[in-house]
Design a protein around this motif. Structure first.
Motif, PDB file in Angstrom:
ATOM      1  N   ALA A 522       0.822  -1.207   0.000  1.00 26.89           N
ATOM      2  CA  ALA A 522       0.000   0.000   0.000  1.00 26.89           C
ATOM      3  C   ALA A 522       0.856   1.256   0.000  1.00 26.89           C
ATOM      4  CB  ALA A 522      -0.934  -0.009   1.215  1.00 26.89           C
ATOM      5  N   GLU A 523       1.949   1.211   0.725  1.00 27.16           N
ATOM      6  CA  GLU A 523       2.848   2.370   0.796  1.00 27.16           C
ATOM      7  C   GLU A 523       3.481   2.661  -0.556  1.00 27.16           C
ATOM      8  OE1 GLU A 523       7.082   3.013   2.956  1.00 27.16           O
ATOM      9  OE2 GLU A 523       5.429   2.559   4.358  1.00 27.16           O
ATOM     10  N   VAL A 524       3.887   1.633  -1.289  1.00 30.47           N
ATOM     11  CA  VAL A 524       4.513   1.818  -2.597  1.00 30.47           C
ATOM     12  C   VAL A 524       3.480   2.333  -3.606  1.00 30.47           C
ATOM     13  CG1 VAL A 524       5.606   0.629  -4.549  1.00 30.47           C
ATOM     14  CG2 VAL A 524       6.288   0.101  -2.195  1.00 30.47           C
ATOM     15  N   ALA A 525       2.256   1.789  -3.546  1.00 30.45           N
ATOM     16  CA  ALA A 525       1.206   2.239  -4.458  1.00 30.45           C
ATOM     17  C   ALA A 525       0.881   3.705  -4.227  1.00 30.45           C
ATOM     18  CB  ALA A 525      -0.037   1.378  -4.266  1.00 30.45           C
ATOM     19  N   ALA A 526       0.886   4.137  -2.962  1.00 29.36           N
ATOM     20  CA  ALA A 526       0.601   5.540  -2.661  1.00 29.36           C
ATOM     21  C   ALA A 526       1.770   6.439  -3.039  1.00 29.36           C
ATOM     22  CB  ALA A 526       0.276   5.694  -1.181  1.00 29.36           C
ATOM     23  N   MET A 527       2.979   5.896  -3.023  1.00 28.56           N
ATOM     24  CA  MET A 527       4.176   6.669  -3.335  1.00 28.56           C
ATOM     25  C   MET A 527       4.179   7.103  -4.796  1.00 28.56           C
ATOM     26  SD  MET A 527       8.151   5.423  -3.167  1.00 28.56           S
ATOM     27  CE  MET A 527       7.937   4.788  -1.503  1.00 28.56           C
ATOM     28  N   ASP A 528       3.885   6.173  -5.685  1.00 27.73           N
ATOM     29  CA  ASP A 528       3.912   6.478  -7.121  1.00 27.73           C
ATOM     30  C   ASP A 528       3.013   5.474  -7.842  1.00 27.73           C
ATOM     31  OD1 ASP A 528       4.413   7.043  -9.738  1.00 27.73           O
ATOM     32  OD2 ASP A 528       6.616   7.010  -9.553  1.00 27.73           O
ATOM     33  N   PRO A 529       1.842   5.914  -8.307  1.00 30.51           N
ATOM     34  CA  PRO A 529       0.906   4.998  -8.987  1.00 30.51           C
ATOM     35  C   PRO A 529       1.503   4.370 -10.250  1.00 30.51           C
ATOM     36  CG  PRO A 529      -0.157   7.062  -8.403  1.00 30.51           C
ATOM     37  CD  PRO A 529       1.293   7.256  -8.184  1.00 30.51           C
ATOM     38  N   ASN A 530       2.555   4.982 -10.801  1.00 25.49           N
ATOM     39  CA  ASN A 530       3.151   4.471 -12.025  1.00 25.49           C
ATOM     40  C   ASN A 530       4.125   3.312 -11.784  1.00 25.49           C
ATOM     41  OD1 ASN A 530       1.801   6.408 -13.631  1.00 25.49           O
ATOM     42  ND2 ASN A 530       3.348   7.958 -13.058  1.00 25.49           N
ATOM     43  N   LEU A 531       4.479   3.092 -10.530  1.00 26.01           N
ATOM     44  CA  LEU A 531       5.388   1.982 -10.235  1.00 26.01           C
ATOM     45  C   LEU A 531       4.671   0.656 -10.492  1.00 26.01           C
ATOM     46  CD1 LEU A 531       7.084   3.160  -6.909  1.00 26.01           C
ATOM     47  CD2 LEU A 531       8.180   2.920  -9.146  1.00 26.01           C
ATOM     48  N   PRO A 532       5.411  -0.339 -10.979  1.00 22.81           N
ATOM     49  CA  PRO A 532       4.783  -1.658 -11.176  1.00 22.81           C
ATOM     50  C   PRO A 532       4.233  -2.176  -9.853  1.00 22.81           C
ATOM     51  CG  PRO A 532       6.941  -1.558 -12.233  1.00 22.81           C
ATOM     52  CD  PRO A 532       6.821  -0.315 -11.405  1.00 22.81           C
ATOM     53  N   LYS A 533       3.135  -2.918  -9.936  1.00 25.23           N
ATOM     54  CA  LYS A 533       2.537  -3.454  -8.730  1.00 25.23           C
ATOM     55  C   LYS A 533       3.440  -4.517  -8.109  1.00 25.23           C
ATOM     56  CE  LYS A 533      -2.306  -2.527  -9.774  1.00 25.23           C
ATOM     57  NZ  LYS A 533      -3.654  -3.101  -9.895  1.00 25.23           N
ATOM     58  N   ILE A 534       3.484  -4.495  -6.786  1.00 24.12           N
ATOM     59  CA  ILE A 534       4.294  -5.461  -6.028  1.00 24.12           C
ATOM     60  C   ILE A 534       3.378  -6.550  -5.505  1.00 24.12           C
ATOM     61  CG2 ILE A 534       5.783  -5.786  -4.010  1.00 24.12           C
ATOM     62  CD1 ILE A 534       6.721  -2.952  -4.343  1.00 24.12           C
ATOM     63  N   GLY A 535       3.856  -7.784  -5.556  1.00 30.28           N
ATOM     64  CA  GLY A 535       3.052  -8.897  -5.089  1.00 30.28           C
ATOM     65  C   GLY A 535       3.062  -8.980  -3.563  1.00 30.28           C
ATOM     66  N   LYS A 536       2.392 -10.027  -3.092  1.00 29.44           N
ATOM     67  CA  LYS A 536       2.276 -10.202  -1.646  1.00 29.44           C
ATOM     68  C   LYS A 536       3.536 -10.839  -1.078  1.00 29.44           C
ATOM     69  CE  LYS A 536      -0.064 -14.656  -2.111  1.00 29.44           C
ATOM     70  NZ  LYS A 536      -1.319 -15.406  -1.843  1.00 29.44           N
ATOM     71  N   THR A 537       3.672 -10.722   0.240  1.00 26.64           N
ATOM     72  CA  THR A 537       4.777 -11.356   0.960  1.00 26.64           C
ATOM     73  C   THR A 537       4.331 -12.739   1.387  1.00 26.64           C
ATOM     74  OG1 THR A 537       5.694  -9.271   1.747  1.00 26.64           O
ATOM     75  CG2 THR A 537       6.228 -11.238   3.017  1.00 26.64           C
ATOM     76  N   ARG A 538       5.121 -13.747   1.033  1.00 23.77           N
ATOM     77  CA  ARG A 538       4.823 -15.123   1.397  1.00 23.77           C
ATOM     78  C   ARG A 538       5.756 -15.540   2.539  1.00 23.77           C
ATOM     79  NH1 ARG A 538       4.961 -15.949  -4.576  1.00 23.77           N
ATOM     80  NH2 ARG A 538       7.074 -16.751  -4.226  1.00 23.77           N
ATOM     81  N   VAL A 539       5.223 -16.336   3.466  1.00 27.46           N
ATOM     82  CA  VAL A 539       5.974 -16.709   4.667  1.00 27.46           C
ATOM     83  C   VAL A 539       5.864 -18.220   4.886  1.00 27.46           C
ATOM     84  CG1 VAL A 539       6.248 -16.382   7.162  1.00 27.46           C
ATOM     85  CG2 VAL A 539       5.488 -14.474   5.717  1.00 27.46           C
ATOM     86  N   GLY A 540       7.008 -18.848   5.144  1.00 30.95           N
ATOM     87  CA  GLY A 540       7.042 -20.251   5.533  1.00 30.95           C
ATOM     88  C   GLY A 540       7.566 -20.380   6.948  1.00 30.95           C
TER      89      GLY A 540
END
Length: 680
Positions: A522-540
């Motif tokens: 959410a922070e990256v999307a708010a920073m710059d809408p033109n940035l490529p979308k980042i996927g989710k964080t996966r945890v094992g």
């Protein structure tokens, strides 16, 4: 010298303010080591230590009775036979002086203050004016010593002395120089007073060249070789069995027939006439603490006469020597404070330095040096101040280094764990040990692809921000950050220090890492809408044994965990993609977490593994009843997978948007050997 250099480096690292304070304290130490005799708290100690060495030196150099000075005394036995105690009976004095004048003394000193008129004054004055033997008479001035004489006494004394003008009976100064209530020094020259009695008597006796003019140093008090300084009279008063100077009662010389028998004892001698009474004119000297005896003031005049006759003008160390010694001992303290030696060696060095500082004054005193004013206690005090200043600065630097080390470790370890390791560095010794640990492995989906589409500066900015957020989550939950592998974070709990709640902390951290990843998206999307979308964080998440410790060498080491449990956690993280989930834990992990938010998600065979793994997903918001149904289905699948699938279908129907649940249903319909689904 490497010890000193390392110590100095530690002091410098304490910071400029601490270094400035240290320099101020070192200057203060130098001042104390030089001027302690003038300091209120130290000067009494210096004087007392001076008395100790003066008594020790006098004991080592005891002398036979000195016949050059004769004491004629009014003692308590004499006064018991006379009609009055004070003022002293002048009839006896007149008779004694008349006889002494015929016995060839070099000079006679009267340590008696004639401040009270008596009927015999006319006869006494006439005798004094007519005597062939030079007479020196005690005089006091209220202008200098108002505590010793009042105005009326002064007036009587001045009138008495005025009537002796033109004769060889002259006034002399009998004031003695006291420091802290003890007579230690020759009195200083004072234009308001007549000459010192001892000097004036030597001049009158034809030995003016021996008067040590201008000398105001220490009086050389001596002990007689047969002095009974510690004897005690029957009355309980301190007594002297055989004084250093021949002493006789004044009444002996008052009788012409008896006095004539002592002519040889008086001829060519200096005669002092005064009191030796228990309660009058007693003086504390440098020997008093050692002998327990306070001699009469007349004896001090005798000691000064004897010292001048011997030419014992005690030399004092020059000021430059005192400065050099002060600087030497402060420097010794600094170097000692910088040393990083073991306890027994540093204590031995302490002892040697203290012995030097306290021994030098004794050596000098035994060599005939005037050590009054030599700052022996000041050296010790200055040493202590300097040593404390340097060591406290080093401790402050150590605290700075400790805080730095703790802060550095705190980037990888929880703060309380970092503190414990600083306190117990053996916890991070260069070795490995097998431990059961809780492992967390996370990865950011799509970050590698995105990094090719943006500038390197932006990649670094986003990656640092992401790793900062996840690292903080791990540390806040008491975990150890093992390593960063690109955007992946590896952490574990249970080493180097295991806690009872490690499982709970690790489980909550795993879920919080996923949440932090969502917040980052959410922070990256708010920073710059033109940035490529980042996927989710996966945890094992997995629990198992690993070899944990410092691996590497003496020049470079890494604290890490090695073993199958690390690989299992990594494959669980990677399996989230095929499982349509975000956080997945092994059953071994979930059962030890102490939490009840887990929902069973079947049995799978991880890529590259042969043994199946029962997996659990944290779902704190998932209904409890549905969680129980899923658990029932997992148990039922061991015997009747068809019925188990029906139960899961019902649960999935109630949660149509739950992709992970739909994925579970798919896998349960396509189980392989051992009721396990093999991930492709």
């Amino acid at each position: 010298m490497s010890f000193v250099r390392r110590g100095w480096r530690n002091v410098r690292e304490a910071g400029p303010r601490r270094l400035a304070l240290t320099i101020v304290l070192l200057l203060a130490a130098l001042v104390v080591a030089r001027f302690s005799w003038s300091m209120l708290g130290l000067s009494p100690a210096e004087a007392a230590f001076y008395d100790i060495r003066a008594y020790t030196a006098a004991s080592r150099a005891a002398v036979d009775q000195d016949p050059r000075i004769v004491l004629v005394e009014y003692d308590d036995d004499v006064l018991s036979e006379l009609p009055q105690r004070q003022p002293l009976d002048r009839r006896v004095l007149i008779a004694a002086l008349r006889n002494l004048d015929t016995m060839g003394a070099k000079a006679i000193g009267l340590d008696i203050i004639f401040d009270q008129p008596q009927p015999q004054d006319e006869e006494l004055i006439e005798l004094l004016r007519s005597m062939k033997t030079p007479v020196r008479i005690a005089y006091l001035s209220g202008e200098v010593a108002d505590e010793h004489i009042i105005w009326k006494q002064q007036d009587n004394l001045d009138k008495f002395m005025a009537r002796l003008e033109g004769s060889d009976a002259r006034p002399v100064n009998v004031l003695q120089q006291n420091s802290f209530g003890v007579t230690r020094l020759f009195p200083p020259l004072d234009d308001r007073l007549p000459p010192l009695m001892a000097r004036s008597m030597l001049e009158a006796g034809g030995e003016g060249s021996k008067t040590m003019p201008g000398y105001t140093g220490a009086i050389r008090f001596r002990l007689g070789s047969r002095d009974g300084q510690d004897d005690t009279a029957e009355s309980g008063k301190s007594a002297v069995s055989e004084p250093l100077y021949p002493a006789f009662p004044v009444t002996l010389f008052a009788d012409p027939e008896i006095a004539s028998g002592f002519t040889e004892m008086v001829q060519d001698r200096y005669v002092l006439v005064g009191s030796n009474l228990v309660d009058v004119d007693r003086v504390s000297t440098t020997l008093t603490n050692g002998t327990g005896y306070r001699p009469p003031g007349m004896w001090v005049h005798a000691d000064m006469i004897a010292q001048m006759l011997d030419g014992a003008e005690l030399p004092k160390p020059p000021p430059i020597t005192l400065w050099l010694l002060a600087f030497l001992f402060v420097t010794m303290a600094i170097l000692t404070g910088l040393l990083e030696w073991g306890s027994w060696r540093i204590y031995a060095l302490f002892g040697a330095q203290f012995a030097i500082m306290l021994g030098i004054p004794f050596v000098l005193h035994f060599q005939g040096i005037d050590t009054y004013g030599l700052p022996a206690i000041g050296w010790l005090a200055g040493w202590i101040i300097a040593f404390t200043a340097v060591t406290s600065a080093a401790r402050a630097a150590g605290a700075v280094q400790r805080n730095f080390a703790q802060g550095a470790l705190g980037k990888y370890l929880p703060r309380e764990m970092a503190k414990e390791i600083i306190d117990n560095p053996e916890l991070l010794a260069l070795h490995g040990e097998k431990k059961a640990i809780y492992v967390l492995f996370s990865d950011l989906e799509g970050f590698t692809k995105m990094s090719h589409a943006i500038t390197p500066e932006m990649v670094a900015k986003l990656l640092n921000r992401y790793l900062e957020m996840l690292s903080q989550v791990v540390l806040d939950h008491g975990g150890v950050i093992d390593k960063f592998v690109g955007d992946a974070v590896v952490a574990f709990w249970g080493a180097p220090i295991a806690k009872d709640d490690d499982g709970t902390r690790a489980a909550k951290a795993g879920y919080a890492v996923w949440q932090a990843g969502e917040a980052f998206r959410a922070e990256v999307a708010a920073m710059d809408p033109n940035l490529p979308k980042i996927g989710k964080t996966r945890v094992g998440l997995h629990y198992g044994e690993a070899v944990v410790g410092n691996f590497g060498g003496d020049t470079r080491i890494q604290y890490t965990a090695l073993g199958d449990s690390m690989n299992t956690a990594a494959r669980l993280e990677a399996g989230n993609k095929a499982l349509d989930s975000s956080v997945m834990a092994s059953r071994e992990f979930a059962e030890r977490s102490g939490l009840d938010w887990w929902r069973p998600m079947g049995r799978i065979v991880l890529r590259g593994r042969a043994q199946p793994v029962d997996i659990m997903e944290p779902a704190p918001d998932f209904p409890v009843e549905d969680r129980k149904v899923l658990l029932q289905a997992m148990i039922l699948s061991e015997k009747n997978n068809t019925d188990a699938v029906e139960l899961i279908e019902k649960v999935s129907a109630r949660h149509p948007e739950d992709a992970a649940l739909a994925n579970l249903l798919h896998r349960m319909r396509n189980l392989g050997e051992g009721n396990a689904y093999v991930l492709g």
